[in-house]
Design an enzyme around this catalytic site. Structure first.
Site, PDB file in Angstrom:
ATOM      1  CE1 TYR A  52       1.360  -1.629  13.702  1.00 21.98           C
ATOM      2  CE2 TYR A  52       2.372  -1.171  11.572  1.00 21.98           C
ATOM      3  CZ  TYR A  52       1.775  -0.723  12.730  1.00 21.98           C
ATOM      4  OH  TYR A  52       1.590   0.619  12.930  1.00 21.98           O
ATOM      5  CG  ASN A 149       2.917   4.254  33.358  1.00 21.36           C
ATOM      6  OD1 ASN A 149       3.520   5.272  33.649  1.00 21.36           O
ATOM      7  ND2 ASN A 149       3.486   3.063  33.387  1.00 21.36           N
ATOM      8  CE  LYS A 319       7.911   3.897  23.294  1.00 20.55           C
ATOM      9  NZ  LYS A 319       7.198   3.013  22.378  1.00 20.55           N
TER      10      LYS A 319
END
Length: 325
Positions: A52, A149, A319
């Site tokens: 990240y 989506n 999720k």
């Protein structure tokens, strides 16, 4: 208390463990909160891998967003009351309890659904600011996006609808078309659609002024070709792991603007009042049924390895959320 602690970067099975820690005590100006729920975001997986853009010092408890309830106030803490429902503004949420400065918390309506509230800070806020700050949009204007989506994509559809904006949405699987239209999408097509040739038919004779790209590669170029002259193309993700290849003509003859968006900068740059206003608006939308994000599955903190494996799978229905209640 229990917490999921990252000891090194790499595969989660080797680097992340649920450990026992002392429940912290709030000092002056601090608040102890009990974490109620915390989703697993792609950024969390990237942090575990060490890929990240911003990484914590290790060992560290991670987890980018959550919702919690105030348990105890430290001396001179005056902004909250015990029992308030709050959203932490900093990472470190895969734990049963946290101590935070008052300015690192935002109160939201008590009636907000806990699991939905846990997903408030990243995807809906990203959608909100890309629609609000990148282009001066007005009711009736069109926005085109890929990855429609995704959690951000679904947030874009719902927030745009609430603002009177129209959305042209690109997805990979045709079975998603009816589902997104039911959510409020105005037009939905698959990645195979040539938007340069069909955009005006899809958008009632006009062209979008804003494109939101989370994929990259050919998909990103397809969005750029759909834009009106001097439109703005925003990249906020790279799911396809392919770079943008921008033809000179889009820059020279059509003056398309290309830029990026990273929510981390908003977290650092926005004032507390701005954060409170933004999360307040979005939480109110959740309470009013105007904004909702699908949940694929919930896990306990003890089952975080299974939760992470599930979150890393493609084609989920929503999720993966760690439920700490």
């Amino acid at each position: 208390m229990k917490a999921a602690q990252l000891s090194s970067f790499g595969p989660a099975s080797d680097t992340l463990r649920v450990v026992e820690q002392e429940v912290p005590k709030p000092a002056a100006g601090e608040v102890l909160i009990r974490i109620l729920a915390s989703p697993i975001n792609p950024a969390d997986l990237n942090v575990i891998e060490g890929t990240y853009g911003e990484l914590p010092e290790l060992p560290a408890v991670i987890g980018n967003e959550a919702v919690g309830r105030v348990e105890e106030l430290g001396p001179d803490a005056t902004r909250f009351a015990v029992g308030d429902l709050v959203v932490p503004l900093t990472s470190g949420n895969w734990a049963q309890y946290r101590v935070l400065r008052e300015d690192d918390l935002v109160k939201i309506p008590a009636e907000t659904d806990v699991v939905q509230a846990s997903m408030l800070l990243v995807n809906p806020v990203t959608a909100w600011f890309m629609l609000k700050d990148c282009v001066d949009l007005h009711p009736g204007d069109w926005v085109v996006q890929n990855a429609a989506n995704s959690a951000v994509g679904r947030s874009v559809i719902q927030i745009a609808r609430a603002r009177g904006l129209k959305t042209l949405n690109v997805v990979r699987r045709p079975e998603l078309i009816d589902e997104l239209k039911a959510l409020g999408a105005d037009a939905v097509v698959t990645e195979e659609t040539d938007l340069r040739a069909s955009v005006e038919d899809l958008c009632d004779g006009s062209r979008p002024r804003l494109a939101l790209n989370a994929v990259g590669g050919a998909s990103a170029l397809n969005l750029a070709n759909a834009l009106a002259d001097r439109g703005t193309h925003v990249t906020y993700g790279a799911m396809g792991r392919q770079p943008l290849k921008i033809p000179n003509g889009l820059l020279i003859f059509r003056e398309i603007n290309f830029r990026g968006f990273w929510l981390r900068n908003w977290r650092y740059d926005a004032t507390l009042a701005q954060k409170e206003e933004t999360l307040g608006v979005l939480a109110t939308m959740i309470v009013g049924g105007k904004l909702t994000l699908p949940v694929h599955k919930t896990y306990s903190l003890d089952d975080i390895q299974a939760a992470l494996a599930e979150a890393a799978e493609g084609q989920r229905s929503g999720k993966v959320v760690i439920d700490l209640r």
